[in-house]
Write a protein that holds these residues in place. Structure first.
Motif, short mmCIF file in Angstrom:
data_model
loop_
_atom_site.label_atom_id
_atom_site.label_comp_id
_atom_site.label_asym_id
_atom_site.label_seq_id
_atom_site.Cartn_x
_atom_site.Cartn_y
_atom_site.Cartn_z
N MET A 1 0.10 -4.54 0.43
CA MET A 1 -0.74 -5.71 0.65
C MET A 1 -2.01 -5.53 -0.17
SD MET A 1 -0.48 -6.68 4.70
CE MET A 1 -1.17 -8.31 4.42
N LYS A 2 -2.38 -6.55 -0.94
CA LYS A 2 -3.58 -6.48 -1.77
C LYS A 2 -4.50 -7.65 -1.43
CE LYS A 2 -1.44 -4.38 -5.89
NZ LYS A 2 -1.14 -4.61 -7.33
N HIS A 3 -5.60 -7.34 -0.74
CA HIS A 3 -6.68 -8.30 -0.49
C HIS A 3 -6.15 -9.63 0.09
CE1 HIS A 3 -9.20 -5.48 -2.61
NE2 HIS A 3 -8.39 -5.53 -3.65
N VAL A 4 -5.34 -9.51 1.14
CA VAL A 4 -4.70 -10.69 1.73
C VAL A 4 -5.64 -11.34 2.76
CG1 VAL A 4 -2.78 -11.53 3.12
CG2 VAL A 4 -2.40 -9.82 1.32
N ASP B 1 -9.09 -10.13 3.82
CA ASP B 1 -9.15 -9.10 2.79
C ASP B 1 -8.42 -7.82 3.24
OD1 ASP B 1 -9.88 -8.25 0.23
OD2 ASP B 1 -11.68 -7.24 0.95
N VAL B 2 -7.21 -7.99 3.77
CA VAL B 2 -6.44 -6.85 4.27
C VAL B 2 -5.68 -6.20 3.12
CG1 VAL B 2 -4.49 -6.15 5.73
CG2 VAL B 2 -6.20 -7.75 6.61
N SER B 3 -5.87 -4.90 2.96
CA SER B 3 -5.18 -4.13 1.92
C SER B 3 -4.65 -2.83 2.52
CB SER B 3 -6.12 -3.80 0.76
OG SER B 3 -6.57 -4.94 0.10
N PHE B 4 -3.40 -2.53 2.24
CA PHE B 4 -2.84 -1.20 2.52
C PHE B 4 -1.53 -1.07 1.78
CE2 PHE B 4 -1.40 -3.77 6.23
CZ PHE B 4 -0.02 -3.63 6.12
N GLU B 5 -1.06 0.16 1.64
CA GLU B 5 0.25 0.39 1.04
C GLU B 5 0.97 1.46 1.84
OE1 GLU B 5 -0.76 3.52 -2.52
OE2 GLU B 5 -1.05 1.39 -2.97
N SER C 1 4.73 -16.97 6.45
CA SER C 1 3.47 -17.66 6.22
C SER C 1 2.95 -17.27 4.84
CB SER C 1 2.47 -17.26 7.31
OG SER C 1 1.29 -18.04 7.22
N LYS C 2 2.31 -18.21 4.17
CA LYS C 2 1.79 -17.98 2.82
C LYS C 2 0.28 -17.71 2.90
CE LYS C 2 1.68 -20.06 -1.80
NZ LYS C 2 2.00 -21.28 -2.59
N PRO C 3 -0.18 -16.64 2.27
CA PRO C 3 -1.61 -16.32 2.35
C PRO C 3 -2.47 -17.28 1.54
CG PRO C 3 -0.54 -14.83 0.82
CD PRO C 3 0.55 -15.65 1.44
N HIS C 4 -3.72 -17.43 1.95
CA HIS C 4 -4.66 -18.21 1.15
C HIS C 4 -5.07 -17.43 -0.10
CE1 HIS C 4 -5.83 -20.49 5.04
NE2 HIS C 4 -4.97 -21.19 4.34
N GLU C 5 -5.17 -16.12 0.06
CA GLU C 5 -5.53 -15.24 -1.05
C GLU C 5 -4.76 -13.95 -0.94
OE1 GLU C 5 -9.74 -14.55 -1.30
OE2 GLU C 5 -10.22 -16.61 -0.74
N GLY C 6 -4.58 -13.27 -2.08
CA GLY C 6 -3.99 -11.94 -2.07
C GLY C 6 -2.50 -11.92 -2.37
N GLU C 7 -1.95 -10.71 -2.43
CA GLU C 7 -0.55 -10.50 -2.78
C GLU C 7 0.10 -9.55 -1.79
OE1 GLU C 7 -0.47 -8.96 -6.72
OE2 GLU C 7 -1.64 -10.60 -7.58
N LEU C 8 1.39 -9.80 -1.49
CA LEU C 8 2.17 -8.94 -0.62
C LEU C 8 3.53 -8.69 -1.26
CD1 LEU C 8 1.02 -11.59 1.26
CD2 LEU C 8 1.53 -9.95 3.06
N SER C 9 4.01 -7.46 -1.15
CA SER C 9 5.33 -7.16 -1.70
C SER C 9 6.04 -6.10 -0.88
CB SER C 9 5.22 -6.69 -3.16
OG SER C 9 4.53 -5.46 -3.24
N ILE C 10 7.37 -6.18 -0.87
CA ILE C 10 8.24 -5.17 -0.29
C ILE C 10 9.28 -4.80 -1.34
CG2 ILE C 10 9.94 -4.65 1.49
CD1 ILE C 10 8.43 -6.51 3.38
N ASN C 11 9.37 -3.52 -1.65
CA ASN C 11 10.25 -3.05 -2.73
C ASN C 11 10.00 -3.79 -4.04
OD1 ASN C 11 11.58 -1.03 -1.25
ND2 ASN C 11 13.06 -2.49 -0.42
#
Length: 312
Positions: free
Chosen positions: A6-9, A21-25, A53-63
């Motif tokens: 998760m990058k700055h979600v 602004d949630v970030s972790f990996e 749900s779609k974030p207003h800001e940031g990026e999320l990924s799995i694999n």
């Protein structure tokens, strides 16, 4: 590459609700604890990871796949256990398991039967007639029946009895040993403490701390419970002490406080002027660390005893 990232979600629902602004990996084979009381933002975070749900800001990924754009593909890699359960109406447990097996194109049911045995699940009855604990076990079995490499678990033991809670923790440790990557969202300290390699604490939609579990276990911080011989001694100590006293029990003439090794001498100097019944050292725990980020007075007022099991 992290398995979960998760990058700055941010998802702002207004009035201070959402995640910010949630970030972790999370690396392969890691169990990552997401700890906070109900309403802190744990489920909102997970719903974004699952592509609901779609974030207003940031990026999320799995694999490496975008959680929103590739949600349909990601679900085959992920075992998802929601906090709030919802099942189709008018199905038995057997019918639901068959439905999920067809959905995931599972033909060999050996692993599913193993899971049913582990969690002592009877799938013959109608789901609407099942207890909450049985429904939770059904959700566990269907979340893991396709043997996914990634597990996303939202309050997974809610509704399970203590025996099954312990069995679930052992199951998670076995999955970890098999190289699974796990996000475990919970408000139960013992559950997080027993399973997680790293722990993020979320408050009001913001991640306020991320810590290695081993750091807590090796901490030089100590907690002490002190019982005074009389209420007068109790009051005298509170009036004169230079320490912050987070927990006070005037009905029992007791206090609880946290301090580091270098402050020990100061404590015993202060105690030399009063009479005490006993001093007992309490191991510094995940709960103690967590409470540094929350209003201890308000939470303790709700009942310190509840904190041994989780925040409600």
């Amino acid at each position: 590459m992290p398995v979960i990232e998760m990058k700055h979600v941010t998802k702002d629902y207004g009035y201070g609700r959402g995640i910010f602004d949630v970030s972790f990996e999370i690396k392969k084979g890691e169990v990552f604890g997401f700890l906070g009381p109900n309403g802190a933002g744990k489920t909102t975070t997970i719903r974004h990871l699952m592509g609901f749900s779609k974030p207003h800001e940031g990026e999320l990924s799995i694999n490496g796949k975008d959680c929103w754009k590739a949600a349909a593909i990601i679900k085959y890699d992920v075992g998802y256990l929601p906090g709030e359960l919802a099942f189709p109406k008018n199905m038995t447990g057997d019918q639901f398991i068959k439905f999920m097996a067809e959905e995931r194109q599972i033909t060999d049911m050996t692993h599913t039967e193993e899971l049913k045995n582990i969690f002592e699940l009877d799938t013959s009855e109608d789901i609407k007639e099942m207890s909450l604990g049985t429904k939770r076990k059904l959700a566990v079995v269907t979340a893991f029946m396709h043997n996914p490499s990634v597990l996303i678990l939202d309050e997974p033991t809610s509704g399970l009895d203590p025996v099954m809670q312990e069995r679930f923790i052992q199951f998670i440790l076995n999955e970890k040993a098999n190289g699974k990557t796990i996000l475990l969202s919970s408000h139960i300290f013992s559950e997080v403490d027993a399973t997680c390699d790293r722990i993020a604490i979320i408050k009001d939609g913001v991640v306020v701390s991320t810590i290695e579990a081993n750091q807590l276990k090796q901490s030089t911080n100590k907690a002490f419970k002190i019982e005074f011989s009389s209420f007068q001694d109790y009051q005298t100590f509170l009036e004169d002490t230079k320490f912050t006293i987070p927990i006070k029990r005037p009905d029992q003439n007791q206090v609880k406080l946290n301090l580091t090794d270098e402050k020990m001498q100061q404590l015993f100097i202060e105690l030399s002027g009063v009479k005490v019944n006993f001093i007992s050292e309490i191991k510094f725990t995940l709960e103690d660390y967590f409470m540094d980020f929350y209003d201890r007075k308000k939470t303790v007022a709700a009942g310190e005893e509840n904190l041994q099991h989780g925040l409600h």
